[in-house]
Every structure is written in structure tokens, then in C-alpha cells.
Design a protein around this motif. Structure first.
Motif, PDB file in Angstrom:
ATOM      1  N   ARG A 108     -21.324   2.594 -17.849  1.00 25.27           N
ATOM      2  CA  ARG A 108     -20.417   1.576 -17.334  1.00 25.27           C
ATOM      3  C   ARG A 108     -20.134   0.591 -18.469  1.00 25.27           C
ATOM      4  NH1 ARG A 108     -20.413   5.296 -14.879  1.00 25.27           N
ATOM      5  NH2 ARG A 108     -20.819   5.600 -12.667  1.00 25.27           N
ATOM      6  N   MET A 109     -19.303   1.055 -19.383  1.00 22.97           N
ATOM      7  CA  MET A 109     -19.016   0.244 -20.557  1.00 22.97           C
ATOM      8  C   MET A 109     -18.081  -0.906 -20.202  1.00 22.97           C
ATOM      9  SD  MET A 109     -20.639   1.425 -23.118  1.00 22.97           S
ATOM     10  CE  MET A 109     -19.759   0.578 -24.427  1.00 22.97           C
ATOM     11  N   LEU A 110     -18.071  -1.888 -21.093  1.00 22.79           N
ATOM     12  CA  LEU A 110     -17.154  -3.004 -20.911  1.00 22.79           C
ATOM     13  C   LEU A 110     -15.733  -2.524 -21.100  1.00 22.79           C
ATOM     14  CD1 LEU A 110     -19.150  -5.736 -22.790  1.00 22.79           C
ATOM     15  CD2 LEU A 110     -18.869  -5.479 -20.336  1.00 22.79           C
ATOM     16  N   GLY A 111     -14.796  -3.229 -20.508  1.00 20.24           N
ATOM     17  CA  GLY A 111     -13.430  -2.742 -20.356  1.00 20.24           C
ATOM     18  C   GLY A 111     -12.559  -2.818 -21.570  1.00 20.24           C
ATOM     19  N   CYS A 112     -11.277  -2.619 -21.318  1.00 21.53           N
ATOM     20  CA  CYS A 112     -10.321  -2.514 -22.405  1.00 21.53           C
ATOM     21  C   CYS A 112     -10.007  -3.876 -22.990  1.00 21.53           C
ATOM     22  CB  CYS A 112      -9.044  -1.840 -21.918  1.00 21.53           C
ATOM     23  SG  CYS A 112      -8.396  -2.492 -20.383  1.00 21.53           S
ATOM     24  N   LEU A 113      -9.647  -3.844 -24.266  1.00 21.94           N
ATOM     25  CA  LEU A 113      -9.366  -5.074 -24.975  1.00 21.94           C
ATOM     26  C   LEU A 113      -8.097  -5.730 -24.459  1.00 21.94           C
ATOM     27  CD1 LEU A 113     -10.147  -4.052 -28.623  1.00 21.94           C
ATOM     28  CD2 LEU A 113     -11.336  -5.755 -27.283  1.00 21.94           C
ATOM     29  N   ALA A 114      -8.114  -7.055 -24.409  1.00 23.37           N
ATOM     30  CA  ALA A 114      -6.928  -7.808 -24.041  1.00 23.37           C
ATOM     31  C   ALA A 114      -6.666  -8.843 -25.109  1.00 23.37           C
ATOM     32  CB  ALA A 114      -7.132  -8.501 -22.684  1.00 23.37           C
ATOM     33  N   GLY A 115      -5.434  -9.292 -25.167  1.00 26.64           N
ATOM     34  CA  GLY A 115      -5.098 -10.359 -26.088  1.00 26.64           C
ATOM     35  C   GLY A 115      -5.041  -9.911 -27.528  1.00 26.64           C
ATOM     36  N   GLY A 116      -3.983  -9.190 -27.893  1.00 29.69           N
ATOM     37  CA  GLY A 116      -3.780  -8.886 -29.303  1.00 29.69           C
ATOM     38  C   GLY A 116      -4.057  -7.454 -29.682  1.00 29.69           C
ATOM     39  N   PHE A 117      -4.606  -6.627 -28.796  1.00 28.33           N
ATOM     40  CA  PHE A 117      -4.882  -5.229 -29.114  1.00 28.33           C
ATOM     41  C   PHE A 117      -4.149  -4.340 -28.118  1.00 28.33           C
ATOM     42  CE2 PHE A 117      -8.542  -7.417 -30.832  1.00 28.33           C
ATOM     43  CZ  PHE A 117      -8.669  -6.838 -32.064  1.00 28.33           C
ATOM     44  N   GLY A 118      -3.422  -3.340 -28.626  1.00 29.57           N
ATOM     45  CA  GLY A 118      -2.807  -2.360 -27.748  1.00 29.57           C
ATOM     46  C   GLY A 118      -3.832  -1.329 -27.349  1.00 29.57           C
ATOM     47  N   SER A 119      -4.087  -1.153 -26.064  1.00 25.55           N
ATOM     48  CA  SER A 119      -5.214  -0.327 -25.628  1.00 25.55           C
ATOM     49  C   SER A 119      -5.077   1.121 -26.066  1.00 25.55           C
ATOM     50  CB  SER A 119      -5.340  -0.407 -24.102  1.00 25.55           C
ATOM     51  OG  SER A 119      -4.161   0.044 -23.479  1.00 25.55           O
ATOM     52  N   VAL A 120      -3.957   1.743 -25.781  1.00 25.56           N
ATOM     53  CA  VAL A 120      -3.814   3.155 -26.127  1.00 25.56           C
ATOM     54  C   VAL A 120      -3.747   3.332 -27.637  1.00 25.56           C
ATOM     55  CG1 VAL A 120      -2.355   5.180 -25.916  1.00 25.56           C
ATOM     56  CG2 VAL A 120      -2.709   3.694 -23.947  1.00 25.56           C
ATOM     57  N   GLY A 121      -2.964   2.476 -28.307  1.00 20.95           N
ATOM     58  CA  GLY A 121      -2.819   2.601 -29.747  1.00 20.95           C
ATOM     59  C   GLY A 121      -4.128   2.411 -30.479  1.00 20.95           C
TER      60      GLY A 121
ATOM     61  N   ASN B 163     -12.464  -1.055 -14.944  1.00 21.59           N
ATOM     62  CA  ASN B 163     -12.710   0.209 -15.635  1.00 21.59           C
ATOM     63  C   ASN B 163     -13.828   1.012 -14.964  1.00 21.59           C
ATOM     64  OD1 ASN B 163     -10.771   0.094 -17.682  1.00 21.59           O
ATOM     65  ND2 ASN B 163     -12.037  -1.301 -18.877  1.00 21.59           N
ATOM     66  N   ALA B 164     -14.888   0.329 -14.539  1.00 24.29           N
ATOM     67  CA  ALA B 164     -15.986   1.010 -13.866  1.00 24.29           C
ATOM     68  C   ALA B 164     -15.517   1.648 -12.561  1.00 24.29           C
ATOM     69  CB  ALA B 164     -17.122   0.029 -13.600  1.00 24.29           C
ATOM     70  N   ARG B 165     -14.679   0.944 -11.819  1.00 19.58           N
ATOM     71  CA  ARG B 165     -14.149   1.475 -10.571  1.00 19.58           C
ATOM     72  C   ARG B 165     -13.256   2.689 -10.846  1.00 19.58           C
ATOM     73  NH1 ARG B 165     -11.256  -3.010  -7.218  1.00 19.58           N
ATOM     74  NH2 ARG B 165     -13.344  -3.885  -7.583  1.00 19.58           N
ATOM     75  N   HIS B 166     -12.447   2.599 -11.904  1.00 24.52           N
ATOM     76  CA  HIS B 166     -11.584   3.714 -12.290  1.00 24.52           C
ATOM     77  C   HIS B 166     -12.419   4.918 -12.716  1.00 24.52           C
ATOM     78  CE1 HIS B 166      -7.823   5.480 -13.712  1.00 24.52           C
ATOM     79  NE2 HIS B 166      -8.404   5.760 -14.858  1.00 24.52           N
ATOM     80  N   LEU B 167     -13.510   4.650 -13.414  1.00 25.46           N
ATOM     81  CA  LEU B 167     -14.372   5.716 -13.916  1.00 25.46           C
ATOM     82  C   LEU B 167     -15.086   6.442 -12.785  1.00 25.46           C
ATOM     83  CD1 LEU B 167     -15.407   6.903 -16.647  1.00 25.46           C
ATOM     84  CD2 LEU B 167     -17.290   5.284 -16.508  1.00 25.46           C
ATOM     85  N   ASP B 168     -15.468   5.739 -11.747  1.00 25.05           N
ATOM     86  CA  ASP B 168     -16.210   6.325 -10.639  1.00 25.05           C
ATOM     87  C   ASP B 168     -15.406   7.381  -9.887  1.00 25.05           C
ATOM     88  OD1 ASP B 168     -18.632   5.072 -10.928  1.00 25.05           O
ATOM     89  OD2 ASP B 168     -18.049   3.316  -9.742  1.00 25.05           O
ATOM     90  N   ARG B 169     -14.092   7.288  -9.941  1.00 23.75           N
ATOM     91  CA  ARG B 169     -13.257   8.209  -9.178  1.00 23.75           C
ATOM     92  C   ARG B 169     -12.840   9.438  -9.976  1.00 23.75           C
ATOM     93  NH1 ARG B 169     -10.796   3.200  -7.408  1.00 23.75           N
ATOM     94  NH2 ARG B 169      -9.060   3.514  -8.870  1.00 23.75           N
ATOM     95  N   ARG B 170     -13.396   9.616 -11.173  1.00 21.32           N
ATOM     96  CA  ARG B 170     -13.004  10.734 -12.016  1.00 21.32           C
ATOM     97  C   ARG B 170     -14.221  11.555 -12.423  1.00 21.32           C
ATOM     98  NH1 ARG B 170      -9.503   7.250 -11.176  1.00 21.32           N
ATOM     99  NH2 ARG B 170      -7.289   7.690 -11.524  1.00 21.32           N
ATOM    100  N   ALA B 171     -14.100  12.866 -12.236  1.00 24.34           N
ATOM    101  CA  ALA B 171     -15.231  13.752 -12.506  1.00 24.34           C
ATOM    102  C   ALA B 171     -15.411  13.988 -14.010  1.00 24.34           C
ATOM    103  CB  ALA B 171     -15.035  15.083 -11.789  1.00 24.34           C
ATOM    104  N   ASP B 172     -14.296  14.239 -14.710  1.00 21.49           N
ATOM    105  CA  ASP B 172     -14.374  14.502 -16.134  1.00 21.49           C
ATOM    106  C   ASP B 172     -14.224  13.186 -16.881  1.00 21.49           C
ATOM    107  OD1 ASP B 172     -14.384  15.499 -18.639  1.00 21.49           O
ATOM    108  OD2 ASP B 172     -12.470  16.545 -18.518  1.00 21.49           O
ATOM    109  N   THR B 173     -15.348  12.657 -17.374  1.00 20.84           N
ATOM    110  CA  THR B 173     -15.344  11.289 -17.890  1.00 20.84           C
ATOM    111  C   THR B 173     -15.424  11.196 -19.410  1.00 20.84           C
ATOM    112  OG1 THR B 173     -17.753  11.131 -17.758  1.00 20.84           O
ATOM    113  CG2 THR B 173     -16.485  10.509 -15.797  1.00 20.84           C
ATOM    114  N   SER B 174     -15.514  12.312 -20.123  1.00 21.21           N
ATOM    115  CA  SER B 174     -15.745  12.245 -21.565  1.00 21.21           C
ATOM    116  C   SER B 174     -14.656  11.458 -22.288  1.00 21.21           C
ATOM    117  CB  SER B 174     -15.829  13.658 -22.152  1.00 21.21           C
ATOM    118  OG  SER B 174     -15.955  13.613 -23.553  1.00 21.21           O
ATOM    119  N   ALA B 175     -13.395  11.839 -22.082  1.00 24.94           N
ATOM    120  CA  ALA B 175     -12.307  11.156 -22.774  1.00 24.94           C
ATOM    121  C   ALA B 175     -12.180   9.709 -22.314  1.00 24.94           C
ATOM    122  CB  ALA B 175     -10.991  11.902 -22.554  1.00 24.94           C
TER     123      ALA B 175
END
Length: 471
Positions: A18-31, A251-263
Motif C-alpha cells: 500500500r504505497m503512497l500515492g501519485c505525485l501532485a503539484g508539478g509532476f505529470g503522473s504518467v510521464g 491509490n490503495a482503494r484502486h489497487l484493491d480492486r485489481r488482481a494483476d498489480t505488478s504494473a
């Protein structure tokens, strides 16, 4: 960790975190996740995998990769006999024996090296005048003249050299190392790739983690002018930390609903790694902090050596800060024609930086436990292609290693009088990989990963440790 019936150690995929979530403020998450190669290895301690298997001689690897295939006949394996046959058909097969994935191509006439060789060091190692600076370190080099591989084309050959397979997508060697041994600095990626490979080589495959957890794929940094975009946040650290804490729940809630979590795990971890890198990476990637003498040692004061010199200097700064594996790419060594100009230009740009790296590691006490590797994906023929070029040769080529538990001033293997084939000490890429893992404290036969119903390893079902080169 479990042991199967064959007695091999199996390493299951890392538990979901359950890692900390995506960066906000100045960082593009996907990029940013893509830029970081989704590589963190932040919680991959050796204790979790009962590694190393034995006492390691090396703690880290720097692979100086000469993509395109340097000619062994013109660099580290002199063949004076070629001069007697110049312009004549050599008494070898009339066709190139490199048949995997390609049609055999007719060989031209004998082409002796246009460069002179001389003996260097107490060991008397023959080195071409293309590498006068590297030659001064002859007593530190463990030269393998009997390398061979299977894959004839650059894309497949590069894939084989980096992953052990030229036909199928497999984890890169750096991915295996960081998966098995972790990283000594959780604030930097464990596997870093500096510079680009050849344009017809897919770097996303070559430095991929494949079926290993996605967080272990290589962090590719092709642009040293801005190696880490958006490294500095426009908002205060406390405010950014608060934003990350809020995103953790989502992010943790999103992760819980997905079986394949590696990516998904890798992406989340990359964001957290990026947050930590804001303080650590600024120092690691700032080569201007080096003394003028050190920068000159790597050739940063010369335009011909500046680019590769920066990469080599950065590689040293990364490994001394705990990065497990660094690949330093250089292209293009693929001279099917005009070998004289091509190899002369390439060697001039890398010779001093490589020698500087060896000297710098040695004077800092890092060479003893840092394994430095030099070579390309294959070698070249003793015959002409075009006017003064050479074709690909998978049957015989040269690579050298230094530091990290190998014999300095040692030559392993012999090729025939023309440099076309290996005659003694044949060393396949699988053998090289087995030896690298051994030096890092890993038994390559026991280091497996269960995927799709079978045990996979870097050396597949092949490979023998080349004990003759071990110090």
C-alpha cells in the motif's frame, strides 16, 4: 520463498504494497512514471530472498555497452596472419556462419587491421592503438577473446546480450540483479540506463523486467542535459507530502480492486521514489560538483569525449551512492563500410572516458567490488564487406571485465589465426551471465522465477561459470 523438487530456490512476486500515492503539484503522473522506468526496488532487501547464495566479490555492475559490434580484430585480438592473405579469399567457409534469424552472407577477401597493436602492462596484453588510454590499464583487464552468441542481427543480439534470449522477451540482467539483491539506496533507482541504444533496437524490451515485477525494469535516462525532468517541485515539501498522503487512500482503494498489480504497484512506487529523489538525485546527477581534475580525467574538457565522459562520470557517482547496475550505452559501432573512419571516431570518443572511469574507481577504492564490463552484442568478420567494412560475427568476439573479483592482466580464450572462430575457451553469453551472477554472490542455477508454469532464470537452461577468470 520456497524450494521446488529440483532443489531450486523460487522467488515469488513481491507482496502487494500500500504505497503512497501519485505525485501532485508539478509532476505529470504518467510521464514521470514512464521516465523513471517504473523502477524503484525500494523495499527489495536481500534478506527477503535469502541472497546472496555465497560471499560476493562484486556489489555493483557497470556495463559499458558498445552497441553495434566492435571489431575484435581491430581492438583486442590481433591477427597478423591476415596481412599475408590481404585481398585473397581466406581458407574458411565461403559463407558467414551466423545463420540465426538471417540469410548467410558471402564473405569478401581478407582485410587486415589498419591499426597497429602493442603490448601493454606487466602482463604484455596486446591492445590496438585505437585504445591508448584503456591500454594503460592492461593489468586491470580480464580479456575474454573467445566470446560467442547466437543472434545475428542487432535487435536480437542486443536483446540476447542484455537478457539472455534473442528471440523472446526476458528480464534484463539489471532487472534480475535488482530483483535478487535489491538496492543499497532506496532514494535512487536500482537499475539505471544512460544514453540510447541503436535506433533499430527496442530499448523498452532490452531493459525490461518482463515477467519480473515491473518495478525492476531499467530507469532509462537518454538525455544528460536534463536527466530527470521536473526534479524540483514548485510547492513546499510539506504541502507536497500532504497531497501524497491524501492520494494514498485513493491509490490503495484502486489497487484493491485489481488482481494483476505488478504494473500498478510499480507506477505507485515510482511516484513515491520520485518524491524521495527530489533531494537525493539533485546531488547524484550534478557532475559539476566534481573537481576540475576529475572532469578532465573523464575528458569533459574535450568536445570529442565530453558526452561519453559525462555518462561514465555519472555512472561512478551512481554506483558509489548504492545503485546496483548501470548500463552506459554508446553507438554506433556497426561499420559495414568505412570501418576506418567509424571505429576511429568511436574509439576516440570512449577511450579516455573509460580509462578515466577505471582510474577513478581504483583511486576511490571502488574497483575491488565494482564489476566493469566492456563489449558489444557480437564481433565482426576478418573479411571485407563493401570497400573497407566488416560484417557481423557471432562465432568469435572480444569483451573485457575489470575489478569485482576477476583476474587482472589475464587473457581467456583463443580464436583461430584469422579471428573468425573460437578455438579454445569458448565463452557463450550464457556463460558470461552465469559468471557475472557468481561474482555478485548468486548461483545462476538456483536463482529462478516461476512464471507461466516453469522456472525461468537469466541463463535459461544453459551457462557455466568461467572459473578461469576468477581472481
Amino acid at each position: 520463498m520456497t524450494t521446488n523438487q529440483a532443489g531450486k530456490t523460487e522467488f515469488p512476486a513481491i507482496d502487494r504494497r500500500r504505497m503512497l500515492g501519485c505525485l501532485a503539484g508539478g509532476f505529470g503522473s504518467v510521464g514521470l512514471a514512464t521516465m523513471l522506468g517504473e523502477s524503484a526496488a525500494a523495499d527489495s532487501s536481500p534478506a527477503k530472498r535469502s541472497l546472496p547464495h555465497h560471499e560476493p566479490r562484486a556489489k555493483r555492475v557497470i556495463f559499458l555497452f558498445m552497441n553495434g559490434g566492435p571489431s575484435q580484430i581491430d581492438t583486442f585480438d590481433p591477427k597478423p596472419e591476415l596481412a599475408r592473405w590481404e585481398g585473397k579469399r581466406l581458407p574458411v567457409l565461403d559463407q558467414n556462419t551466423n545463420k540465426l534469424l538471417g540469410k548467410p552472407r558471402p564473405l569478401g577477401n581478407a582485410f587486415p587491421s589498419p591499426w597497429k597493436f602493442a603490448k601493454h602492462g606487466e602482463c604484455g596484453m596486446d591492445v590496438s592503438e585505437l585504445f591508448p588510454h584503456v591500454a594503460t590499464h592492461a593489468d586491470d583487464l580480464c580479456l575474454i577473446r573467445s566470446m560467442c552468441c547466437d543472434s545475428f542481427f542487432h535487435a536480437q543480439g542486443t536483446l540476447e546480450m542484455m537478457t539472455g534470449s534473442g528471440l523472446f522477451l526476458r528480464p534484463s540482467m539489471g532487472s534480475w540483479l535488482t530483483y535478487g539483491l535489491g538496492t543499497e539506496n532506496r532514494n535512487l533507482p536500482g537499475f539505471v540506463v544512460l544514453g540510447n541504444v541503436m535506433g533499430n533496437v527496442d530499448a523498452t524490451k532490452v531493459f525490461s523486467s518482463a515477467f519480473l515485477p515491473a518495478e525492476f525494469q531499467g530507469t532509462r535516462l537518454p538525455n544528460l542535459k536534463e536527466p530527470i525532468p521536473n526534479l524540483k517541485s514548485p510547492i513546499a515539501e510539506t504541502e507536497q507530502r500532504a497531497q501524497l498522503d491524501v492520494m494514498q487512500q485513493l491509490n490503495a482503494r484502486h489497487l484493491d480492486r485489481r488482481a494483476d498489480t505488478s504494473a500498478l504497484n510499480a507506477r505507485i512506487e515510482a511516484f513515491e521514489l520520485a518524491f524521495r529523489m527530489q533531494t537525493v538525485a539533485s546531488d547524484a546527477f550534478d557532475i559539476t560538483r566534481e573537481t576540475a581534475a576529475t572532469q578532465q580525467l573523464y575528458g569533459l574538457d574535450q568536445p570529442t569525449t565530453n558526452d561519453y565522459g559525462q555518462k561514465c562520470l555519472l555512472a561512478r557517482r551512481l554506483v558509489e551512492r548504492g545503485v546496483r547496475c548501470v548500463v552506459v550505452n554508446h553507438t554506433d559501432w556497426d561499420q559495414h563500410s568505412n570501418l576506418l573512419a567509424g571505429h576511429a571516431k568511436n574509439s576516440l570518443s570512449v577511450d579516455q572516458p573509460i580509462a578515466g572511469l577505471l582510474a577513478d574507481l581504483k583511486q576511490r577504492g571502488l574497483l575491488d567490488d565494482t564489476l566493469v564490463i566492456w563489449g558489444g552484442e557480437f564481433g565482426r568478420t576478418p573479411n571485407t564487406e563493401g570497400k573497407n567494412g566488416r560484417d557481423h560475427n557471432t562465432a568469435a568476439f572480444s569483451m573485457w571485465l575489470a575489478g569485482g573479483g576477476v583476474k587482472g592482466g589475464h587473457i581467456h580464450g583463443v580464436t583461430d589465426e584469422f579471428g573468425a572462430y573460437t578455438t579454445e575457451g569458448r565463452t557463450h553469453v550464457h556463460d558470461l551471465h552465469a559468471t557475472i551472477l557468481h561474482l555478485m554472490g548468486i548461483n545462476h542455477e538456483q536463482f529462478t522465477y516461476r512464471y507461466s508454469g516453469r522456472d525461468y532464470r537469466l541463463t535459461d537452461v544453459f551457462g557455466t561459470v568461467v572459473r578461469d577468470i576468477l581472481a
